[in-house]
Enzyme design. Structure first.
Site, PDB file in Angstrom:
ATOM      1  N   ASP A 256     -65.822 -60.527  68.241  1.00  0.00           N
ATOM      2  CA  ASP A 256     -65.479 -61.466  68.059  1.00  0.00           C
ATOM      3  C   ASP A 256     -66.267 -61.961  66.073  1.00  0.00           C
ATOM      4  OD1 ASP A 256     -65.953 -64.764  67.693  1.00  0.00           O
ATOM      5  OD2 ASP A 256     -64.913 -64.105  69.786  1.00  0.00           O
ATOM      6  N   HIS A 310     -62.424 -66.103  64.661  1.00  0.00           N
ATOM      7  CA  HIS A 310     -63.056 -64.639  65.183  1.00  0.00           C
ATOM      8  C   HIS A 310     -63.489 -63.424  64.934  1.00  0.00           C
ATOM      9  CE1 HIS A 310     -64.054 -68.016  68.045  1.00  0.00           C
ATOM     10  NE2 HIS A 310     -62.281 -68.422  68.208  1.00  0.00           N
ATOM     11  N   GLU A 381     -58.024 -71.304  67.347  1.00  0.00           N
ATOM     12  CA  GLU A 381     -59.176 -71.791  66.694  1.00  0.00           C
ATOM     13  C   GLU A 381     -59.820 -71.281  64.633  1.00  0.00           C
ATOM     14  OE1 GLU A 381     -62.418 -73.192  70.245  1.00  0.00           O
ATOM     15  OE2 GLU A 381     -62.799 -71.047  69.391  1.00  0.00           O
TER      16      GLU A 381
END
Ligand SMILES: *[C@@H]1O[C@H](CO)[C@@H](O)[C@H](O)[C@H]1NC(C)=O
Ligand SMILES: *[C@@H]1O[C@H](CO)[C@@H](O)[C@H](O)[C@H]1NC(C)=O
Ligand SMILES: *[C@@H]1O[C@H](CO)[C@@H](O)[C@H](O)[C@H]1NC(C)=O
Ligand SMILES: *[C@@H]1O[C@H](CO)[C@@H](O)[C@H](O)[C@H]1NC(C)=O
Length: 614
Positions: A256, A310, A381
């Site tokens: 991540d 990420h 996201e």
């Protein structure tokens, strides 16, 4: 009431400091066959009472088997045996035979762990009632017809288990199409065995018949090893516990924006720059070993390489190596403007060298995780403001004439996604595997099929269980995996880690909430009661690790992961209530096997079925 004289007598003979009492306990249990509960009573140690474990093994429709099998009948009696008296014969072909041998080794290891002193073969009958027991043999007879050696979405995980006792031998016949089914059969068999404290031996139900298969193909646990690092040992412990619950997918969110702990021979700089410390890395050999460790426990290890958001720490090496920025907004401040949590980072779609590096990276990922039957691309996201405030990206968008509105960025994200898919396919020797992707902007209502082909992508749902999007995804033909955060996010319900108060997805999801989250019911509700059964691949509980590491891992995952497992293996029509006694016992079983599962009730409740109610 005991007379004062008998009290004196007892005081005289009870030795105070032995490892166990030499006298039989005054307590006994009997099975109430009407409601399937074990009832504790004062037996005064005389009437040939049965122990708690004997009662639990043989009481109720399912005894203490977890998850509940499809069909089961259990005998009422038990036979006492020593772990050294287990032998086996197997009928199988090729590599399946060596997997089975390993599976049998694990089975025997688990039997040993039931013994409080974990005697590993050196046990002998002892204890107050040792004299009534004779040597008893257990014979495993395992027959596997198929040759499959790695788990796929079409693997047949069903099995039958028949336990019969004739004189001094109990035979357990397990039949299955695949090794994976046979392994589940062995797991069920270990749940027909418990420790007996009166004889210091094991006991097995004398007869049983089980016919079993999972309700859902995909039954997963997600572990995030980027926010915090988890040692190999703790990952192995997680796989052990998953195997005890017939969960079959370890979804490894390995990287991540916080850290990149995967050491790659082909790109060593990634982990040099990206690991928290030199010791907190997974080597290719570690990954291969975990993949094998999972396989013999019936578990596929599913890699997730989350992109194009990420990503962050680790990618700094590229600029130093003259490749330009492969990631932008890395650790950029104030983070609130560029990502959902610190630290930020997102791929630089304007730099074509990104694809050269991803080509190399995917080759090694696929190699070390092989064989793969699916690949998780993450894909959640993305923060448009990050890209839209990065000169290199905006200049590229303008120069290419893409424009800079939201749709233009989503379009470029989808182009990135397709290129990634092609690189994964190439790395996998040209063999396409389904891609898995989180619900995100790309999957939003109204336009998901513009970006993602339902034949190529499986959508993992992490929004709430009442999100109308779920209905739309099913109606448009997507296969889905449920991880709706209002039930299956196990990191919720702790203090906040940015700011104060509670963390974002509070409250804590109790095991009852986990158990009652039914993908079938959610789908029916959101599709006007249509049956999209075969598009629902299953579900997964997620442990995002901002606030957990290996010290708290077991208690976060278990026994709530067990509740998830019964929902996905059995998909019972009932809610959590009738499952409670078995769950408490399953928690105890996990503890016996070395998992530090959380306590959810006083031990008194385990000894007094049904009396801890509201
Ligand atoms: C059963 O186990 C005991 C104790 O370890 C051992 O002495 C005995 O030889 C075993 N019997 C058989 C038939 O394996
Ligand atoms: C039991 O002993 C065997 C052989 O010595 C060993 O491989 C295995 O790991 C041991 N199991 C446990 C649970 O200690
Ligand atoms: C990107 O910035 C431009 C100029 O500031 C603006 O017009 C555009 O709406 C922004 N795009 C997005 C998706 O916010
Ligand atoms: C799912 O719906 C059925 C039918 O309405 C109901 O009987 C069952 O209890 C529900 N399951 C759960 C776990 O809520």
């Amino acid at each position: 009431m005991a007379s004062p004289r008998s009290i004196l007598l007892l005081l005289a003979v009870v030795p105070l400091a032995t490892a166990y009492f030499r006298l039989p306990s005054p307590w006994g249990w009997k099975c109430n066959r009407e409601n399937g509960r074990c009832e504790k009573f004062d037996d005064d140690g005389v009437s040939g009472h049965i122990t708690l474990n004997h009662c639990k093994l043989t009481c109720g429709q399912y005894g203490v088997i977890w998850p509940q099998p499809k069909l089961v009948t259990l005998g009422n009696e038990v036979n006492y045996f020593l772990p050294t008296n287990v032998s086996n014969k197997i009928t199988c072909q090729g590599e399946v035979c060596s997997l089975l041998q390993e599976g049998i080794g694990l089975f025997k290891g688990n039997l040993n762990r039931y013994h409080p002193e974990c005697t590993n073969g050196s046990a002998s009958f002892k204890g107050p009632w040792e004299k009534d027991v004779k040597e008893h043999q257990i014979l495993l007879d395992i027959r596997v017809t198929g040759g499959e050696t790695s788990l796929g979405f079409d693997t047949d995980e069903s099995y039958t288990l028949t336990v019969t006792t004739l004189e001094g031998t109990t035979t357990a016949l397990i039949t299955a199409v695949s090794f994976f089914g046979a392994r589940h059969g062995l797991e069920t068999l270990t749940q027909l065995v418990e420790y007996d404290e009166l004889r210091d031996s094991l006991q097995i139900v004398n007869s049983a018949s089980v016919n079993d298969a999972p309700a859902f193909k995909y039954r997963g646990i997600l572990l995030d090893t980027s926010r915090n690092f988890f040692s190999i040992k703790s990952i192995e412990r997680t796989l052990d516990a998953m195997a005890a619950n017939k969960l079959n997918t370890f979804h490894w969110h390995i990287t991540d924006s916080h850290s990149y702990p995967l050491y790659l021979d082909s790109l060593p700089k990634m982990a040099w720059w990206g690991a928290y410390t030199a010791r907190q890395v997974y080597t290719p050999a570690d990954v291969r070993a975990i993949v094998h460790y999972g396989r013999v426990r019936g578990i596929r290890v599913l890699p997730e390489f989350d992109a194009p958001a990420h990503v962050g720490n680790g990618w700094q090496w590229a600029e130093k190596a003259g490749l330009g920025k492969l990631a932008v907004c890395v650790n950029r401040e104030p983070w609130q403007s560029y990502c959902v949590e610190p630290p930020c980072g997102q791929f630089n779609l304007a730099n074509p060298k990104l694809y050269d590096v991803l080509d190399i990276m995917y080759q090694e990922w696929i190699d070390i995780f092989s064989p793969i039957d699916s690949f998780h691309y993450g894909g959640d996201e993305v923060n448009l403001n990050c890209w839209n405030t990065t000169d290199e990206v905006t200049q590229w968008m303008d120069a290419e004439g893409f424009g800079r509105d939201a749709d233009a960025y989503y379009k470029q994200w989808s182009v990135f996604q397709e290129k990634s898919r092609q690189l994964v396919t190439k790395a996998n020797g040209g063999k396409e595997v389904p891609g898995i992707i989180w619900t995100s902007h790309l999957t939003e209502a109204g336009h998901v099929d513009k970006y993602l082909d339902p034949a190529k992508y499986i959508i993992q749902i992490w929004t709430k269980g009442d999100d109308p999007l779920i209905g739309e995804l099913l109606q448009k033909g997507y296969r889905v995996i449920f991880s709706n955060y209002d039930a299956w996010y196990l990191d919720c319900g702790f203090g906040a880690w940015v700011g104060e108060g509670n963390n974002w997805c509070s409250p804590y999801k109790g095991w009852q909430t986990v158990y009652d989250n039914s993908p079938t019911n959610i789908s029916r509700t959101l599709t006007a009661n249509n049956n999209y059964g075969n598009q629902i691949l299953g579900g997964e509980a997620a442990l995002w690790s901002e606030q957990a590491d290996e010290e708290s891992l077991d208690a976060r995952l278990w026994p709530r992961g067990s509740a998830l497992a019964e929902r996905l293996w059995t998909n019972p029509t009932t809610n959590w209530e009738p499952a409670e006694f078995r769950l408490i016992h399953q928690r105890q079983r996990l503890v016996n096997r070395g998992i530090q599962a959380d306590r959810i009730q006083p031990q008194w409740c385990h000894q007094n079925d049904g009396l801890c109610y509201l």
